[in-house]
Design a protein around this motif. Sequence first.
Motif, mmCIF file in Angstrom:
data_model
loop_
_atom_site.group_PDB
_atom_site.id
_atom_site.type_symbol
_atom_site.label_atom_id
_atom_site.label_comp_id
_atom_site.label_asym_id
_atom_site.label_seq_id
_atom_site.Cartn_x
_atom_site.Cartn_y
_atom_site.Cartn_z
ATOM 1 N N LYS A 29 -26.078 4.382 12.128
ATOM 2 C CA LYS A 29 -26.301 3.048 11.588
ATOM 3 C C LYS A 29 -26.953 2.172 12.646
ATOM 4 O O LYS A 29 -26.778 2.380 13.839
ATOM 5 C CB LYS A 29 -24.983 2.410 11.140
ATOM 6 N N SER A 30 -27.680 1.179 12.188
ATOM 7 C CA SER A 30 -28.397 0.284 13.080
ATOM 8 C C SER A 30 -27.446 -0.692 13.756
ATOM 9 O O SER A 30 -26.386 -1.025 13.228
ATOM 10 C CB SER A 30 -29.441 -0.488 12.289
ATOM 11 N N THR A 31 -27.856 -1.172 14.917
ATOM 12 C CA THR A 31 -27.061 -2.167 15.636
ATOM 13 C C THR A 31 -27.500 -3.587 15.293
ATOM 14 O O THR A 31 -26.999 -4.537 15.884
ATOM 15 C CB THR A 31 -27.175 -1.956 17.150
ATOM 16 N N ILE A 32 -28.410 -3.729 14.340
ATOM 17 C CA ILE A 32 -28.832 -5.069 13.918
ATOM 18 C C ILE A 32 -27.625 -5.776 13.316
ATOM 19 O O ILE A 32 -26.951 -5.251 12.444
ATOM 20 C CB ILE A 32 -29.979 -4.987 12.891
ATOM 21 N N ARG A 48 -31.826 5.090 21.409
ATOM 22 C CA ARG A 48 -32.951 4.180 21.297
ATOM 23 C C ARG A 48 -33.377 3.968 19.853
ATOM 24 O O ARG A 48 -33.983 2.962 19.522
ATOM 25 C CB ARG A 48 -34.151 4.705 22.088
ATOM 26 N N ARG A 49 -33.093 4.923 18.967
ATOM 27 C CA ARG A 49 -33.524 4.798 17.574
ATOM 28 C C ARG A 49 -32.512 5.458 16.654
ATOM 29 O O ARG A 49 -31.656 6.225 17.112
ATOM 30 C CB ARG A 49 -34.903 5.413 17.394
ATOM 31 N N LEU A 50 -32.611 5.180 15.371
ATOM 32 C CA LEU A 50 -31.704 5.755 14.387
ATOM 33 C C LEU A 50 -31.891 7.266 14.291
ATOM 34 O O LEU A 50 -32.998 7.780 14.486
ATOM 35 C CB LEU A 50 -31.949 5.140 13.010
ATOM 36 N N ASN A 51 -30.828 7.949 13.966
ATOM 37 C CA ASN A 51 -30.794 9.409 13.803
ATOM 38 C C ASN A 51 -31.159 10.159 15.070
ATOM 39 O O ASN A 51 -31.482 11.342 15.021
ATOM 40 C CB ASN A 51 -31.685 9.859 12.636
ATOM 41 N N GLN A 52 -31.101 9.496 16.206
ATOM 42 C CA GLN A 52 -31.336 10.168 17.483
ATOM 43 C C GLN A 52 -30.049 10.870 17.903
ATOM 44 O O GLN A 52 -28.963 10.304 17.801
ATOM 45 C CB GLN A 52 -31.744 9.163 18.548
#
Length: 103
Positions: A29-32, A48-52
């Motif tokens: 999930k995003s940290t936004i 650094r990015r989603l699904n990493q």
Amino acid sequence: MKAKAAAPKKTLAKATSEAAKTLKATLRKSTIGAKPSLRATVESLGFRRLNQTRELPDNPAVRGMLKAVSFLVAVDGEPYLRPERSRYKIWRSRSNKKHQRGN
């Protein structure tokens, strides 16, 4: 000469034992909208990015960080439960006034 030949076997065994001491974690999930402290925790884990997916060392510090952001990160071997909708949001039905007027 025999001692040098035995050395690579030891390093291979050591490498496999070190590989067993890692955790595979994936940012789901995003940290936004997350608190700055949680966002900093995710960044310090190296995401650094989603699904990493990252391989992290298995130690108490990393486990504590993963526990703090468990609703954002999935760890291999542990079930990931996606968070339910916010419980603080009040769901209201839409107004029927417009439909009663015939519009």
